[in-house]
Design a protein around this motif. Structure first.
Motif, PDB file in Angstrom:
ATOM      1  N   GLN A  63       0.815  -1.209   0.000  1.00 18.46           N
ATOM      2  CA  GLN A  63       0.000   0.000   0.000  1.00 18.46           C
ATOM      3  C   GLN A  63       0.854   1.267   0.000  1.00 18.46           C
ATOM      4  OE1 GLN A  63      -3.075  -0.093  -0.564  1.00 18.46           O
ATOM      5  NE2 GLN A  63      -3.865  -2.053   0.139  1.00 18.46           N
ATOM      6  N   GLY A  64       0.633   2.121  -0.993  1.00 20.71           N
ATOM      7  CA  GLY A  64       1.400   3.346  -1.119  1.00 20.71           C
ATOM      8  C   GLY A  64       1.215   4.309   0.032  1.00 20.71           C
ATOM      9  N   TYR A  65       0.008   4.385   0.589  1.00 23.10           N
ATOM     10  CA  TYR A  65      -0.228   5.347   1.673  1.00 23.10           C
ATOM     11  C   TYR A  65       0.530   4.959   2.939  1.00 23.10           C
ATOM     12  CZ  TYR A  65      -3.727   2.163   3.745  1.00 23.10           C
ATOM     13  OH  TYR A  65      -4.372   1.092   4.304  1.00 23.10           O
ATOM     14  N   LYS A  66       0.719   3.655   3.151  1.00 20.95           N
ATOM     15  CA  LYS A  66       1.515   3.220   4.297  1.00 20.95           C
ATOM     16  C   LYS A  66       2.989   3.543   4.077  1.00 20.95           C
ATOM     17  CE  LYS A  66      -1.559  -0.517   5.794  1.00 20.95           C
ATOM     18  NZ  LYS A  66      -1.686  -1.965   6.074  1.00 20.95           N
ATOM     19  N   SER A  67       3.482   3.256   2.879  1.00 19.38           N
ATOM     20  CA  SER A  67       4.872   3.554   2.564  1.00 19.38           C
ATOM     21  C   SER A  67       5.152   5.051   2.655  1.00 19.38           C
ATOM     22  CB  SER A  67       5.217   3.031   1.167  1.00 19.38           C
ATOM     23  OG  SER A  67       6.573   3.242   0.865  1.00 19.38           O
ATOM     24  N   ALA A  68       4.193   5.863   2.223  1.00 17.14           N
ATOM     25  CA  ALA A  68       4.383   7.317   2.280  1.00 17.14           C
ATOM     26  C   ALA A  68       4.543   7.796   3.719  1.00 17.14           C
ATOM     27  CB  ALA A  68       3.209   8.026   1.607  1.00 17.14           C
ATOM     28  N   PHE A  69       3.733   7.251   4.631  1.00 19.74           N
ATOM     29  CA  PHE A  69       3.853   7.619   6.038  1.00 19.74           C
ATOM     30  C   PHE A  69       5.217   7.185   6.573  1.00 19.74           C
ATOM     31  CE2 PHE A  69       3.442   7.047  10.587  1.00 19.74           C
ATOM     32  CZ  PHE A  69       2.680   8.139  10.993  1.00 19.74           C
ATOM     33  N   ALA A  70       5.635   5.967   6.222  1.00 23.33           N
ATOM     34  CA  ALA A  70       6.927   5.461   6.673  1.00 23.33           C
ATOM     35  C   ALA A  70       8.071   6.327   6.156  1.00 23.33           C
ATOM     36  CB  ALA A  70       7.107   4.020   6.220  1.00 23.33           C
ATOM     37  N   GLN A  71       7.956   6.774   4.912  1.00 25.83           N
ATOM     38  CA  GLN A  71       8.998   7.624   4.343  1.00 25.83           C
ATOM     39  C   GLN A  71       9.082   8.962   5.075  1.00 25.83           C
ATOM     40  OE1 GLN A  71       9.153   7.725  -0.071  1.00 25.83           O
ATOM     41  NE2 GLN A  71       7.766   5.966  -0.018  1.00 25.83           N
ATOM     42  N   GLU A  72       7.937   9.513   5.428  1.00 22.27           N
ATOM     43  CA  GLU A  72       7.919  10.778   6.171  1.00 22.27           C
ATOM     44  C   GLU A  72       8.596  10.630   7.527  1.00 22.27           C
ATOM     45  OE1 GLU A  72       4.607  13.738   8.239  1.00 22.27           O
ATOM     46  OE2 GLU A  72       3.996  12.452   6.573  1.00 22.27           O
ATOM     47  N   MET A  73       8.317   9.525   8.210  1.00 23.06           N
ATOM     48  CA  MET A  73       8.918   9.303   9.523  1.00 23.06           C
ATOM     49  C   MET A  73      10.421   9.022   9.406  1.00 23.06           C
ATOM     50  SD  MET A  73       6.505   9.818  11.700  1.00 23.06           S
ATOM     51  CE  MET A  73       6.592   8.922  13.262  1.00 23.06           C
ATOM     52  N   ALA A  74      10.820   8.321   8.364  1.00 22.61           N
ATOM     53  CA  ALA A  74      12.242   8.062   8.157  1.00 22.61           C
ATOM     54  C   ALA A  74      13.002   9.359   7.914  1.00 22.61           C
ATOM     55  CB  ALA A  74      12.433   7.101   6.989  1.00 22.61           C
ATOM     56  N   GLU A  75      12.364  10.275   7.191  1.00 20.26           N
ATOM     57  CA  GLU A  75      12.971  11.583   6.959  1.00 20.26           C
ATOM     58  C   GLU A  75      13.166  12.325   8.281  1.00 20.26           C
ATOM     59  OE1 GLU A  75      14.720  14.601   4.891  1.00 20.26           O
ATOM     60  OE2 GLU A  75      13.994  12.745   3.976  1.00 20.26           O
ATOM     61  N   LYS A  76      12.149  12.292   9.136  1.00 17.32           N
ATOM     62  CA  LYS A  76      12.251  12.957  10.445  1.00 17.32           C
ATOM     63  C   LYS A  76      13.361  12.333  11.292  1.00 17.32           C
ATOM     64  CE  LYS A  76       7.396  14.393  10.737  1.00 17.32           C
ATOM     65  NZ  LYS A  76       6.101  14.212  11.439  1.00 17.32           N
ATOM     66  N   ALA A  77      13.567  11.028  11.125  1.00 19.13           N
ATOM     67  CA  ALA A  77      14.593  10.326  11.904  1.00 19.13           C
ATOM     68  C   ALA A  77      15.987  10.497  11.323  1.00 19.13           C
ATOM     69  CB  ALA A  77      14.247   8.840  11.990  1.00 19.13           C
ATOM     70  N   HIS A  98      19.372   5.734   3.974  1.00 19.44           N
ATOM     71  CA  HIS A  98      19.746   4.338   4.189  1.00 19.44           C
ATOM     72  C   HIS A  98      18.612   3.368   3.870  1.00 19.44           C
ATOM     73  CE1 HIS A  98      23.390   5.793   6.176  1.00 19.44           C
ATOM     74  NE2 HIS A  98      22.604   6.720   6.693  1.00 19.44           N
ATOM     75  N   ILE A  99      17.500   3.891   3.311  1.00 19.40           N
ATOM     76  CA  ILE A  99      16.322   3.057   3.052  1.00 19.40           C
ATOM     77  C   ILE A  99      15.901   3.168   1.598  1.00 19.40           C
ATOM     78  CG2 ILE A  99      13.997   2.457   3.797  1.00 19.40           C
ATOM     79  CD1 ILE A  99      14.459   4.061   6.346  1.00 19.40           C
ATOM     80  N   ASP A 100      15.630   2.030   1.003  1.00 24.50           N
ATOM     81  CA  ASP A 100      15.077   1.943  -0.342  1.00 24.50           C
ATOM     82  C   ASP A 100      13.627   1.473  -0.202  1.00 24.50           C
ATOM     83  OD1 ASP A 100      14.367   1.386  -2.946  1.00 24.50           O
ATOM     84  OD2 ASP A 100      15.978  -0.030  -3.332  1.00 24.50           O
ATOM     85  N   PHE A 101      12.691   2.404  -0.358  1.00 24.49           N
ATOM     86  CA  PHE A 101      11.269   2.076  -0.229  1.00 24.49           C
ATOM     87  C   PHE A 101      10.744   1.552  -1.559  1.00 24.49           C
ATOM     88  CE2 PHE A 101      11.888   5.151   3.184  1.00 24.49           C
ATOM     89  CZ  PHE A 101      11.150   4.603   4.222  1.00 24.49           C
ATOM     90  N   ARG A 102      10.076   0.398  -1.523  1.00 24.20           N
ATOM     91  CA  ARG A 102       9.492  -0.174  -2.731  1.00 24.20           C
ATOM     92  C   ARG A 102       8.032  -0.513  -2.483  1.00 24.20           C
ATOM     93  NH1 ARG A 102      14.416  -3.836  -5.405  1.00 24.20           N
ATOM     94  NH2 ARG A 102      16.079  -2.334  -4.855  1.00 24.20           N
ATOM     95  N   ILE A 103       7.205  -0.238  -3.476  1.00 23.73           N
ATOM     96  CA  ILE A 103       5.759  -0.418  -3.351  1.00 23.73           C
ATOM     97  C   ILE A 103       5.286  -1.403  -4.408  1.00 23.73           C
ATOM     98  CG2 ILE A 103       3.508   0.723  -3.398  1.00 23.73           C
ATOM     99  CD1 ILE A 103       5.033   3.354  -2.716  1.00 23.73           C
ATOM    100  N   GLY A 104       4.526  -2.411  -3.964  1.00 23.90           N
ATOM    101  CA  GLY A 104       3.994  -3.386  -4.897  1.00 23.90           C
ATOM    102  C   GLY A 104       3.893  -4.761  -4.264  1.00 23.90           C
ATOM    103  N   ASP A 105       3.762  -5.772  -5.109  1.00 25.09           N
ATOM    104  CA  ASP A 105       3.643  -7.153  -4.659  1.00 25.09           C
ATOM    105  C   ASP A 105       5.013  -7.658  -4.203  1.00 25.09           C
ATOM    106  OD1 ASP A 105       3.964 -10.208  -5.521  1.00 25.09           O
ATOM    107  OD2 ASP A 105       1.854  -9.859  -5.027  1.00 25.09           O
ATOM    108  N   ALA A 106       5.096  -8.102  -2.945  1.00 28.09           N
ATOM    109  CA  ALA A 106       6.394  -8.472  -2.375  1.00 28.09           C
ATOM    110  C   ALA A 106       7.047  -9.623  -3.132  1.00 28.09           C
ATOM    111  CB  ALA A 106       6.235  -8.836  -0.904  1.00 28.09           C
TER     112      ALA A 106
END
Length: 204
Positions: free
Chosen positions: A93-107, A112-120
């Motif tokens: 889900q893109g909306y979950k990844s987007a939230f995670a990316q925002e928090m990673a930026e704050k941290a 150090h993270i490669d975010f990927r969206i789609g079927d695992a």
């Protein structure tokens, strides 16, 4: 653990505590409808355990299956940064990844993270590198297909951690437990940490 990371973890942990204290209500849409706001996050004990395990490896390529809203990813990315590695995290889900990316930026961990969206399962098949650490923490019916996808990509000495092996401990996770223990070169143990962790190591 620097102050920015600790602040982000504190924010997550407040959200986790609130969720666990509230009645469990599944919103419409659930798994595929883009409205599932439940974090379903590993707790602080499991997060710290993952962090310690990942830091034991040298420059690890860490694969997280199930970004969700990003809590475990902060622990893994901090370990990746400390050990000179990187985190690849996969989420449907893109909306979950987007939230995670925002928090990673704050941290301060985005680099150090490669975010990927789609079927695992499909995305695992596109990996161009071997992996040294895997966290399996997505929908339970995907545990076994993901195992079959990532097993050929394990580097010698790789560590695999599967969450929720005691709770819920359903037929899907039991099938995963049997399957990974049957793989050549795998040694495995079930630990009562958090919701139950199957810890496996690959030595071909």
């Amino acid at each position: 653990m620097d102050a920015k990371i600790r602040t982000v973890l504190d924010t997550y942990e407040e959200m986790i505590a609130k969720e666990r204290a509230s009645p469990r209500i599944e919103p419409p849409g659930g798994r595929d409808g883009g409205q599932d706001r439940r974090m379903r996050a590993v707790g602080p004990e499991t997060g710290q355990f993952l962090n310690i395990l990942a830091k034991s490896l040298d420059a690890p390529v860490i694969l997280e299956l199930g970004t969700s809203f990003g809590y475990s990813g902060i622990w893994l990315a901090e370990a990746a940064r400390a050990a000179g590695g990187r985190l690849i995290t996969m989420e449907m889900q893109g909306y979950k990844s987007a939230f995670a990316q925002e928090m990673a930026e704050k941290a301060g961990l985005s680099a150090h993270i490669d975010f990927r969206i789609g079927d695992a399962v499909e995305m695992i098949g596109t990996l161009k590198t071997g992996v040294d650490f895997v966290l399996v923490d997505l929908w339970k019916d995907l545990y076994l297909p993901c195992l079959e996808a990532f097993y050929p990509r394990l580097n010698p000495g790789a560590i695999i951690v599967a969450d929720n092996m005691i709770r819920p401990g359903d037929d899907n996770v039991k099938a995963y437990g049997r399957a990974i223990r049957a793989k050549l070169g795998i040694s495995s143990v079930l630990l009562p940490v958090g919701s139950g962790l199957e810890i496996s190591r690959y030595e071909p």
